[in-house]
Design an enzyme around this catalytic site. Structure first.
Site, PDB file in Angstrom:
ATOM      1  CE  LYS A  66      90.425  88.939  17.521  1.00 39.71           C
ATOM      2  NZ  LYS A  66      91.134  87.661  17.712  1.00 39.71           N
ATOM      3  CE1 TYR A  86      86.217  82.118  13.846  1.00 40.45           C
ATOM      4  CE2 TYR A  86      86.543  82.969  16.060  1.00 40.45           C
ATOM      5  CZ  TYR A  86      86.913  82.116  15.041  1.00 40.45           C
ATOM      6  OH  TYR A  86      87.962  81.259  15.238  1.00 40.45           O
ATOM      7  CB  SER A 117      71.471  96.386  31.056  1.00 45.46           C
ATOM      8  OG  SER A 117      71.372  96.635  32.432  1.00 45.46           O
ATOM      9  CG  ASN A 176      80.608  88.498  24.717  1.00 47.64           C
ATOM     10  OD1 ASN A 176      81.646  88.009  25.166  1.00 47.64           O
ATOM     11  ND2 ASN A 176      80.628  89.409  23.770  1.00 47.64           N
ATOM     12  CE1 TYR A 221      88.783  90.897  20.372  1.00 51.91           C
ATOM     13  CE2 TYR A 221      87.037  92.166  19.330  1.00 51.91           C
ATOM     14  CZ  TYR A 221      87.664  90.960  19.559  1.00 51.91           C
ATOM     15  OH  TYR A 221      87.187  89.826  18.950  1.00 51.91           O
ATOM     16  CB  SER A 251      86.099  89.783  15.110  1.00 51.99           C
ATOM     17  OG  SER A 251      84.919  90.462  15.460  1.00 51.99           O
TER      18      SER A 251
HETATM   19  C1  UD1 Z   1      81.705  92.134  20.470  1.00 50.77           C
HETATM   20  C2  UD1 Z   1      82.639  92.685  19.451  1.00 50.77           C
HETATM   21  C3  UD1 Z   1      83.138  91.566  18.593  1.00 50.77           C
HETATM   22  C4  UD1 Z   1      83.841  90.558  19.471  1.00 50.77           C
HETATM   23  C5  UD1 Z   1      82.877  90.063  20.509  1.00 50.77           C
HETATM   24  C6  UD1 Z   1      83.644  89.146  21.439  1.00 50.77           C
HETATM   25  C7  UD1 Z   1      82.408  94.892  18.459  1.00 50.77           C
HETATM   26  C8  UD1 Z   1      81.517  95.858  17.773  1.00 50.77           C
HETATM   27  N1  UD1 Z   1      81.929  93.682  18.682  1.00 50.77           N
HETATM   28  O1  UD1 Z   1      80.557  91.676  19.762  1.00 50.77           O
HETATM   29  O2  UD1 Z   1      84.041  92.022  17.666  1.00 50.77           O
HETATM   30  O3  UD1 Z   1      84.331  89.515  18.696  1.00 50.77           O
HETATM   31  O4  UD1 Z   1      82.330  91.143  21.221  1.00 50.77           O
HETATM   32  O5  UD1 Z   1      83.588  89.473  22.742  1.00 50.77           O
HETATM   33  O6  UD1 Z   1      83.504  95.233  18.785  1.00 50.77           O
HETATM   34  N2  UD1 Z   1      73.993  93.461  24.774  1.00 50.77           N
HETATM   35  C9  UD1 Z   1      73.020  93.866  25.665  1.00 50.77           C
HETATM   36  N3  UD1 Z   1      73.198  93.597  26.981  1.00 50.77           N
HETATM   37  C10 UD1 Z   1      74.284  92.920  27.461  1.00 50.77           C
HETATM   38  C11 UD1 Z   1      75.275  92.497  26.551  1.00 50.77           C
HETATM   39  C12 UD1 Z   1      75.100  92.791  25.207  1.00 50.77           C
HETATM   40  O7  UD1 Z   1      72.031  94.485  25.274  1.00 50.77           O
HETATM   41  O8  UD1 Z   1      74.396  92.728  28.676  1.00 50.77           O
HETATM   42  C13 UD1 Z   1      73.818  93.731  23.336  1.00 50.77           C
HETATM   43  C14 UD1 Z   1      74.920  94.600  22.767  1.00 50.77           C
HETATM   44  O9  UD1 Z   1      74.614  95.950  22.919  1.00 50.77           O
HETATM   45  C15 UD1 Z   1      74.938  94.133  21.305  1.00 50.77           C
HETATM   46  C16 UD1 Z   1      74.479  92.669  21.364  1.00 50.77           C
HETATM   47  O10 UD1 Z   1      73.854  92.516  22.633  1.00 50.77           O
HETATM   48  O11 UD1 Z   1      73.994  94.863  20.582  1.00 50.77           O
HETATM   49  C17 UD1 Z   1      75.622  91.679  21.270  1.00 50.77           C
HETATM   50  O12 UD1 Z   1      76.630  92.082  22.207  1.00 50.77           O
HETATM   51  P1  UD1 Z   1      77.907  91.165  22.528  1.00 50.77           P
HETATM   52  O13 UD1 Z   1      77.474  89.789  22.872  1.00 50.77           O
HETATM   53  O14 UD1 Z   1      78.728  91.907  23.536  1.00 50.77           O
HETATM   54  O15 UD1 Z   1      78.662  91.058  21.149  1.00 50.77           O
HETATM   55  P2  UD1 Z   1      79.131  92.210  20.120  1.00 50.77           P
HETATM   56  O16 UD1 Z   1      79.215  93.526  20.769  1.00 50.77           O
HETATM   57  O17 UD1 Z   1      78.284  92.068  18.917  1.00 50.77           O
END
Ligand code: UD1
Length: 344
Positions: A156, A180, A219, A202, A152, A127
């Site tokens: 990795k 990724y 959110s 996510n 987590y 990742s």
């Molecule tokens: C995270 C991990 C990544 C992992 C992936 C798999 C980190 C920094 N990142 O990715 O390594 O492979 O998860 O699960 O450890 N967001 C919102 N609202 C939500 C959900 C997400 O605003 O309800 C925002 C988050 O704050 C972030 C972006 O969307 O800025 C992407 O979030 P997410 O999809 O959880 O992925 P990462 O955090 O980038």
């Protein structure tokens, strides 16, 4: 004869898409999955898309005797793609031992069975989290590895080191480590896609579940970052594009196209897209309204990260080709399909 590949976590999100691409490319796939964060439905989906049902056994990768028995039974497995892992960042902070056990032991088991069964290569799911908060974007594979911000993320980093140490010790195997960025979307057939257990962590599953009314409100974690619109920036990569890179990586190892025993590639589009841009794009291409609100930052989030994918483009001959619009459409089609089936 078709080459046989073991895909761990093959019933999961990226694993199922990769199995489709492997089968389309002529590989025979053996999936093992403990179904802890996936369902057997994805095996049906793979069969519907490709016309071929992959071998499937419900095995936990930590169960070494079961693993050994399975590999003996199949006899001629040539490569492994190791997806099986726990992947919720927040949960890993709460349950670190679970993450270290699941994500470290399982990789050690895979590596251990390889030489004795003449399994030549392993593709490992890593990742972009290994880079931490980048000093510069886009980020390439030579960038420093920063201290992990979660157990987590640490798993990795440790996994990558284990692979490198093992190969350095003379183990007769090869590995391609794929870092990724943010995989999203679903197969265009909508037969397979992302289906997290419980409340999605996510972004995309939370968006689609909010759009369909399963969740009340999305959110957005922070709009006060140092980015043009204040929300975080990510490199959102189509899951089918991502899956195809695994086939190329496997061909590369099995056909000895490189003398390197371990290679590392970023898999991303090279474009940074903000969370708010993604939300607006989703609304526009699917003609749906999303209920969302800005809330406080989420602990541990990286402000901005996107890939420099040139190495994968040049060396692997792989490139992300799907547009973000089509990817966001595919995510919504998948959610609609889940509703049609009464699943969500
Ligand atoms: C995270 C991990 C990544 C992992 C992936 C798999 C980190 C920094 N990142 O990715 O390594 O492979 O998860 O699960 O450890 N967001 C919102 N609202 C939500 C959900 C997400 O605003 O309800 C925002 C988050 O704050 C972030 C972006 O969307 O800025 C992407 O979030 P997410 O999809 O959880 O992925 P990462 O955090 O980038």
């Amino acid at each position: 004869m078709k080459k046989k590949i073991l895909v761990t976590g093959g019933a999961g999100y990226i694993g199922s898409h990769t199995t489709v691409e492997l089968q389309n490319a002529g590989y025979e796939v053996v999936i093992i999955d403990d179904l802890s964060n996936s369902t057997i439905d994805s095996i049906d989906g793979i069969e519907k898309i490709t016309g071929v049902r992959p071998h499937f056994e419900q095995i936990d990768c930590n169960d070494l005797p079961a693993l050994k028995e399975l590999v003996k039974k199949h006899g001629d497995i040539q490569g492994i793609i190791h997806f099986a892992a726990s992947k919720a960042v927040g949960e890993s902070v709460q349950k670190p031992l679970l993450y270290y056990r699941n994500n470290i032991d399982s990789l050690i088991n895979m590596l251990e069975i390889m030489p004795e069964n003449k399994i030549k290569g392993i593709v490992f799911s890593s990742s972009c989290t290994v880079y931490g908060e980048p000093d510069n974007n886009p980020i390439d594979e030579t960038a420093p590895i920063k201290p992990a911000t979660s157990p987590y993320g640490n798993t990795k980093q440790i996994n990558e080191e284990i692979i490198q140490d093992y190969i350095r010790s003379g183990a007769p195997i090869k590995s391609i480590i794929l870092r990724y960025f943010n995989p999203i979307g679903a197969h265009p057939s909508a037969e397979i896609g992302e289906l997290p257990n419980g409340v999605p962590q996510n972004l995309i599953p939370f968006i689609t579940q909010t759009a369909i009314g399963v969740r009340e409100c999305l959110s957005v974690f922070g709009d006060d970052y140092n980015t043009p619109d204040g929300s975080c920036i990510r490199d959102f990569i189509n899951v089918v594009d991502l899956a195809k890179a695994h086939v190329i990586a496997m061909d590369r190892m099995l056909e000895d196209k490189s003398d390197e025993k371990v290679e590392i590639f970023n898999l991303g589009t090279g474009n940074g897209v903000s969370v708010l841009e993604l939300i607006n794009g989703f609304e526009r291409v699917n003609d749906v309204k999303l209920n969302y609100k800005i809330v406080a930052r989420r602990g541990g989030d990286i402000e901005k990260i996107w890939a420099e994918p040139t190495r994968a483009n040049k060396v692997l001959g792989w490139k992300a080709v799907e547009t973000l619009d089509d990817t966001l459409k595919s995510a919504w089609l998948w959610q609609l399909k889940l509703r049609e089936k009464g699943i969500m």
